[in-house]
Structures are given as structure tokens and as C-alpha cells.
Design a protein around this motif. Structure first.
Motif, PDB file in Angstrom:
ATOM      1  N   ASN A  53       0.823  -1.216   0.000  1.00 38.65           N
ATOM      2  CA  ASN A  53       0.000   0.000   0.000  1.00 38.65           C
ATOM      3  C   ASN A  53       0.853   1.261   0.000  1.00 38.65           C
ATOM      4  O   ASN A  53       0.499   2.255   0.644  1.00 38.65           O
ATOM      5  CB  ASN A  53      -0.934   0.001   1.225  1.00 38.65           C
ATOM      6  CG  ASN A  53      -2.019  -1.049   1.126  1.00 38.65           C
ATOM      7  OD1 ASN A  53      -2.716  -1.137   0.119  1.00 38.65           O
ATOM      8  ND2 ASN A  53      -2.155  -1.855   2.161  1.00 38.65           N
ATOM      9  N   VAL A  54       1.963   1.236  -0.721  1.00 40.09           N
ATOM     10  CA  VAL A  54       2.824   2.420  -0.807  1.00 40.09           C
ATOM     11  C   VAL A  54       2.884   2.892  -2.253  1.00 40.09           C
ATOM     12  O   VAL A  54       2.535   2.157  -3.179  1.00 40.09           O
ATOM     13  CB  VAL A  54       4.251   2.124  -0.300  1.00 40.09           C
ATOM     14  CG1 VAL A  54       4.216   1.565   1.118  1.00 40.09           C
ATOM     15  CG2 VAL A  54       4.986   1.164  -1.231  1.00 40.09           C
ATOM     16  N   VAL A  55       3.329   4.127  -2.424  1.00 37.33           N
ATOM     17  CA  VAL A  55       3.559   4.635  -3.774  1.00 37.33           C
ATOM     18  C   VAL A  55       4.753   3.888  -4.365  1.00 37.33           C
ATOM     19  O   VAL A  55       5.793   3.754  -3.709  1.00 37.33           O
ATOM     20  CB  VAL A  55       3.826   6.156  -3.742  1.00 37.33           C
ATOM     21  CG1 VAL A  55       4.197   6.666  -5.119  1.00 37.33           C
ATOM     22  CG2 VAL A  55       2.598   6.886  -3.213  1.00 37.33           C
ATOM     23  N   PRO A  56       4.647   3.343  -5.585  1.00 34.90           N
ATOM     24  CA  PRO A  56       5.733   2.550  -6.159  1.00 34.90           C
ATOM     25  C   PRO A  56       7.065   3.292  -6.195  1.00 34.90           C
ATOM     26  O   PRO A  56       7.123   4.491  -6.437  1.00 34.90           O
ATOM     27  CB  PRO A  56       5.229   2.244  -7.576  1.00 34.90           C
ATOM     28  CG  PRO A  56       3.749   2.281  -7.458  1.00 34.90           C
ATOM     29  CD  PRO A  56       3.453   3.359  -6.462  1.00 34.90           C
ATOM     30  N   ASN A  57       8.116   2.526  -5.942  1.00 31.89           N
ATOM     31  CA  ASN A  57       9.478   3.059  -5.963  1.00 31.89           C
ATOM     32  C   ASN A  57      10.409   1.936  -6.396  1.00 31.89           C
ATOM     33  O   ASN A  57      10.291   0.808  -5.898  1.00 31.89           O
ATOM     34  CB  ASN A  57       9.857   3.586  -4.576  1.00 31.89           C
ATOM     35  CG  ASN A  57      11.198   4.279  -4.568  1.00 31.89           C
ATOM     36  OD1 ASN A  57      12.241   3.654  -4.735  1.00 31.89           O
ATOM     37  ND2 ASN A  57      11.186   5.591  -4.371  1.00 31.89           N
ATOM     38  N   LEU A  58      11.329   2.231  -7.289  1.00 29.03           N
ATOM     39  CA  LEU A  58      12.212   1.192  -7.828  1.00 29.03           C
ATOM     40  C   LEU A  58      13.071   0.556  -6.752  1.00 29.03           C
ATOM     41  O   LEU A  58      13.334  -0.657  -6.801  1.00 29.03           O
ATOM     42  CB  LEU A  58      13.103   1.785  -8.927  1.00 29.03           C
ATOM     43  CG  LEU A  58      14.103   0.816  -9.579  1.00 29.03           C
ATOM     44  CD1 LEU A  58      13.377  -0.361 -10.213  1.00 29.03           C
ATOM     45  CD2 LEU A  58      14.949   1.550 -10.617  1.00 29.03           C
ATOM     46  N   LEU A  59      13.511   1.319  -5.763  1.00 29.56           N
ATOM     47  CA  LEU A  59      14.378   0.757  -4.725  1.00 29.56           C
ATOM     48  C   LEU A  59      13.670  -0.346  -3.948  1.00 29.56           C
ATOM     49  O   LEU A  59      14.309  -1.288  -3.474  1.00 29.56           O
ATOM     50  CB  LEU A  59      14.849   1.864  -3.774  1.00 29.56           C
ATOM     51  CG  LEU A  59      15.944   1.461  -2.767  1.00 29.56           C
ATOM     52  CD1 LEU A  59      17.204   1.012  -3.503  1.00 29.56           C
ATOM     53  CD2 LEU A  59      16.257   2.618  -1.836  1.00 29.56           C
ATOM     54  N   LEU A  89      14.773   5.983   3.399  1.00 27.82           N
ATOM     55  CA  LEU A  89      13.865   6.386   2.329  1.00 27.82           C
ATOM     56  C   LEU A  89      12.411   6.194   2.743  1.00 27.82           C
ATOM     57  O   LEU A  89      11.559   7.054   2.473  1.00 27.82           O
ATOM     58  CB  LEU A  89      14.166   5.585   1.054  1.00 27.82           C
ATOM     59  CG  LEU A  89      13.227   5.870  -0.127  1.00 27.82           C
ATOM     60  CD1 LEU A  89      13.343   7.323  -0.585  1.00 27.82           C
ATOM     61  CD2 LEU A  89      13.528   4.922  -1.293  1.00 27.82           C
ATOM     62  N   VAL A  90      12.127   5.085   3.412  1.00 30.31           N
ATOM     63  CA  VAL A  90      10.753   4.829   3.877  1.00 30.31           C
ATOM     64  C   VAL A  90      10.327   5.889   4.888  1.00 30.31           C
ATOM     65  O   VAL A  90       9.177   6.346   4.881  1.00 30.31           O
ATOM     66  CB  VAL A  90      10.655   3.410   4.477  1.00 30.31           C
ATOM     67  CG1 VAL A  90       9.328   3.225   5.220  1.00 30.31           C
ATOM     68  CG2 VAL A  90      10.773   2.367   3.379  1.00 30.31           C
ATOM     69  N   ALA A  91      11.259   6.311   5.746  1.00 33.55           N
ATOM     70  CA  ALA A  91      10.934   7.364   6.717  1.00 33.55           C
ATOM     71  C   ALA A  91      10.586   8.666   6.003  1.00 33.55           C
ATOM     72  O   ALA A  91       9.616   9.352   6.370  1.00 33.55           O
ATOM     73  CB  ALA A  91      12.120   7.576   7.660  1.00 33.55           C
ATOM     74  N   ILE A  92      11.334   8.995   4.950  1.00 32.65           N
ATOM     75  CA  ILE A  92      11.046  10.199   4.162  1.00 32.65           C
ATOM     76  C   ILE A  92       9.710  10.054   3.438  1.00 32.65           C
ATOM     77  O   ILE A  92       8.901  10.995   3.385  1.00 32.65           O
ATOM     78  CB  ILE A  92      12.184  10.469   3.166  1.00 32.65           C
ATOM     79  CG1 ILE A  92      13.481  10.800   3.922  1.00 32.65           C
ATOM     80  CG2 ILE A  92      11.823  11.601   2.214  1.00 32.65           C
ATOM     81  CD1 ILE A  92      14.706  10.874   3.048  1.00 32.65           C
ATOM     82  N   MET A  93       9.454   8.872   2.889  1.00 31.73           N
ATOM     83  CA  MET A  93       8.180   8.627   2.212  1.00 31.73           C
ATOM     84  C   MET A  93       7.002   8.809   3.159  1.00 31.73           C
ATOM     85  O   MET A  93       5.957   9.355   2.787  1.00 31.73           O
ATOM     86  CB  MET A  93       8.175   7.215   1.610  1.00 31.73           C
ATOM     87  CG  MET A  93       9.116   7.028   0.439  1.00 31.73           C
ATOM     88  SD  MET A  93       9.229   5.290  -0.104  1.00 31.73           S
ATOM     89  CE  MET A  93       7.569   4.999  -0.712  1.00 31.73           C
ATOM     90  N   LEU A 142       6.887  10.768   5.789  1.00 29.92           N
ATOM     91  CA  LEU A 142       6.736  12.189   6.086  1.00 29.92           C
ATOM     92  C   LEU A 142       5.982  12.933   4.989  1.00 29.92           C
ATOM     93  O   LEU A 142       5.234  13.869   5.252  1.00 29.92           O
ATOM     94  CB  LEU A 142       8.111  12.827   6.295  1.00 29.92           C
ATOM     95  CG  LEU A 142       8.853  12.436   7.576  1.00 29.92           C
ATOM     96  CD1 LEU A 142      10.245  13.040   7.591  1.00 29.92           C
ATOM     97  CD2 LEU A 142       8.074  12.874   8.811  1.00 29.92           C
ATOM     98  N   PHE A 143       6.168  12.481   3.734  1.00 27.27           N
ATOM     99  CA  PHE A 143       5.534  13.156   2.597  1.00 27.27           C
ATOM    100  C   PHE A 143       4.256  12.454   2.136  1.00 27.27           C
ATOM    101  O   PHE A 143       3.711  12.794   1.084  1.00 27.27           O
ATOM    102  CB  PHE A 143       6.526  13.268   1.443  1.00 27.27           C
ATOM    103  CG  PHE A 143       7.597  14.299   1.667  1.00 27.27           C
ATOM    104  CD1 PHE A 143       7.380  15.632   1.330  1.00 27.27           C
ATOM    105  CD2 PHE A 143       8.806  13.951   2.243  1.00 27.27           C
ATOM    106  CE1 PHE A 143       8.362  16.582   1.543  1.00 27.27           C
ATOM    107  CE2 PHE A 143       9.792  14.900   2.463  1.00 27.27           C
ATOM    108  CZ  PHE A 143       9.571  16.223   2.116  1.00 27.27           C
ATOM    109  N   GLY A 144       3.787  11.485   2.895  1.00 25.22           N
ATOM    110  CA  GLY A 144       2.507  10.859   2.597  1.00 25.22           C
ATOM    111  C   GLY A 144       2.535   9.803   1.521  1.00 25.22           C
ATOM    112  O   GLY A 144       1.479   9.408   1.010  1.00 25.22           O
ATOM    113  N   TYR A 145       3.731   9.273   1.165  1.00 25.25           N
ATOM    114  CA  TYR A 145       3.823   8.236   0.140  1.00 25.25           C
ATOM    115  C   TYR A 145       3.611   6.837   0.710  1.00 25.25           C
ATOM    116  O   TYR A 145       3.523   5.867  -0.034  1.00 25.25           O
ATOM    117  CB  TYR A 145       5.172   8.305  -0.572  1.00 25.25           C
ATOM    118  CG  TYR A 145       5.355   9.569  -1.385  1.00 25.25           C
ATOM    119  CD1 TYR A 145       4.542   9.837  -2.479  1.00 25.25           C
ATOM    120  CD2 TYR A 145       6.339  10.498  -1.055  1.00 25.25           C
ATOM    121  CE1 TYR A 145       4.700  10.996  -3.224  1.00 25.25           C
ATOM    122  CE2 TYR A 145       6.506  11.664  -1.795  1.00 25.25           C
ATOM    123  CZ  TYR A 145       5.684  11.895  -2.873  1.00 25.25           C
ATOM    124  OH  TYR A 145       5.842  13.052  -3.606  1.00 25.25           O
ATOM    125  N   CYS A 146       3.580   6.746   2.028  1.00 21.26           N
ATOM    126  CA  CYS A 146       3.257   5.480   2.684  1.00 21.26           C
ATOM    127  C   CYS A 146       2.709   5.807   4.066  1.00 21.26           C
ATOM    128  O   CYS A 146       2.712   6.971   4.498  1.00 21.26           O
ATOM    129  CB  CYS A 146       4.492   4.565   2.787  1.00 21.26           C
ATOM    130  SG  CYS A 146       5.823   5.205   3.822  1.00 21.26           S
TER     131      CYS A 146
END
Length: 257
Positions: free
Chosen positions: A110-116, A176-180, A182-186
Motif C-alpha cells: 500500500n505504498v507509492v511505487p518506488n524502484l528501490l 527512504l521509507v521514513a522520508i516517504m 513524512l511526505f505521505g507516500y506510505c
């Protein structure tokens, strides 16, 4: 006509399509694992190069394929007759690398897709699929598809680097997940849940690469902090960051070597 007796020069079992069919019939789960891993590789490529598929759809299909692979591996490692609701079973369950990556797929559904996010599962799928592809090619015949054999050999030659790259991706993904989050990507809980995944990988009995990569990164960070030209504030920040990560690591007595 009498059957032809095998000659003394004949070597090994018969090869070809009949042998491949017999191999599939005798090794259904292993062949299924190989096929799903190939799908994981293809879905990841489909996410990066969306020529025939929606990239978002390819991202989640890659995660689902990884979950299916992990579930099948768990079925092999822990037979159904041994499943029980107990602390001992759960402790054993989470010692399995396959359980870690089943959990991994669930974290990122349930997260915004990311290649990493796809990088570790892509690398593991590529390495294991390449290894079993040689078994399949050997079943077809020693001289079959020499170009494919060459590519597989290149992958296996780089196996250590591939495992190190997968471990590095697992680690880099944490901030990266922590940053995501914070910005609502997960979800806001995703970094906390992912932390448990990283601790399991650190304590893995079968794969020490995450643990070793953490150590290598610590050495690199401490060497960088010791450079005289580095500003004092940055040096202090690096040392504080290293100490924080060390405190977050699971106790060494819980790490199975």
C-alpha cells in the motif's frame, strides 16, 4: 525388434523434452519457484520499461510474485504438520529468510511505487532463477542454449556482488521509507514496521550480507568522520548517526551466526 542395449560410451540419463517433462513432474514446487522468480524479474523490468504493461500494476505484481515465492519456500522449510500457534513456532517462523520477504511484500503493498523497493526482490529472484535455469538447461542437454548459459554464468559469477547490492538496498530503503512516510507516500507506521524487517535481516542465519554491509558502512562512515578537513559539526553528526544505528541493532546474543 529387440531393444538396443545401452553402449558403454553412453553417459547419464536421457536428455530433451521428455526428460524435462519428467523433471517437472518430479520437482513441481522447485519448478514453480523458478517460474515465479522469472515472473518477478519480468514484472520488475515491466515497471522500469513499461512497454506492455501499466508500471504501477507491474510493481504490485512483482511484490505479489515475491510473496508467492516466499510462501512456497516457507512451505518447503516448515511443513504444514509442524505449524502451530505457539511462541516457539513464531520464533522459528521469523528466523526463516522466506518469512522476512513475505513480510516485506506485505509492508509495501500500500505504498507509492518506488524502484528501490523492488531492487532486493529483483536481485534475489534473478540470482535464484539463474541458478535453477542451469538445472533445466542441463535436463534439455549439455549443449542447449549456450547463449543463455553464458548469461547465467555471468550472473552466478557476480553472485556475491548481487547479494551485497540487495543488502545495501535493504539498508538504504530504511531512511527512504521514513522520508516517504513524512511526505505521505506510505503510512506513518511503515518505517516502524520496516525496522523489524531490517532487524530480522541483520540477524539472519542463512544470509550474513545485511549484517556485513552494516559493518562495512560503519567503517566507511567512521573513516570519513576522522578526516581532519571535515567540519566539527558534520563529524559529530556522523558519529551520532553511527551510535544511533548501533543502538537500534538487535543484541548480538540474538544473532545466529
Amino acid at each position: 525388434m529387440a531393444e538396443t542395449e545401452p553402449q558403454s560410451g553412453d553417459a547419464g540419463p536421457p536428455k530433451g523434452v521428455p526428460a524435462l517433462k519428467a523433471h517437472i513432474a518430479a520437482n513441481k514446487i522447485d519448478v514453480a519457484l523458478w517460474a515465479i522468480r522469472v515472473l518477478t524479474v519480468l514484472f520488475t523490468i515491466g515497471y522500469v520499461l513499461p512497454l506492455f504493461n501499466n508500471p504501477v500494476s507491474a510493481f504490485y505484481k512483482a511484490l505479489l510474485a515475491n510473496a508467492a515465492t516466499s510462501a512456497l519456500r516457507l512451505h518447503q522449510r516448515i511443513p504444514a504438520r509442524e505449524i502451530a500457534i505457539s511462541r516457539e513456532f513464531l520464533a522459528r517462523f521469523f528466523l526463516e529468510d522466506s518469512a522476512h520477504y513475505l513480510f516485506y511484500s506485505l509492508i509495501f503493498m500500500n505504498v507509492v511505487p518506488n524502484l528501490l523497493i523492488l531492487t532486493p526482490i529483483f536481485l534475489f529472484a534473478l540470482l535464484h532463477a539463474a541458478s535453477y535455469s542451469l538445472t533445466i538447461l542441463d535436463t534439455l542437454g549439455q549443449n542447449s542454449m549456450w547463449v543463455a548459459r553464458l548469461l547465467i554464468s555471468l550472473v552466478e559469477f557476480q553472485s556475491r556482488n548481487i547479494l551485497r547490492a540487495a543488502a545495501l538496498a535493504e539498508i538504504i530503503l530504511f531512511p527512504l521509507v521514513a522520508i516517504m512516510a513524512l511526505f505521505g507516500y506510505c503510512g506513518l507506521l511503515t518505517p516502524f514496521v520496516y525496522y523489524y524487517f531490517v532487524t530480522w535481516r541483520y540477524a539472519s542465519r542463512r544470509n550474513p550480507y545485511t549484517r556485513n554491509t552494516f559493518r562495512e558502512l560503519r567503517v566507511v562512515a567512521e573513516r570519513a568522520a576522522d578526516k581532519p578537513a571535515l567540519p566539527a559539526a558534520l563529524r559529530s553528526g556522523i558519529h551520532s548517526g553511527v551510535q544511533l544505528v548501533c543502538r537500534m541493532a538487535p543484541p548480538m546474543e540474538h544473532v545466529q551466526q
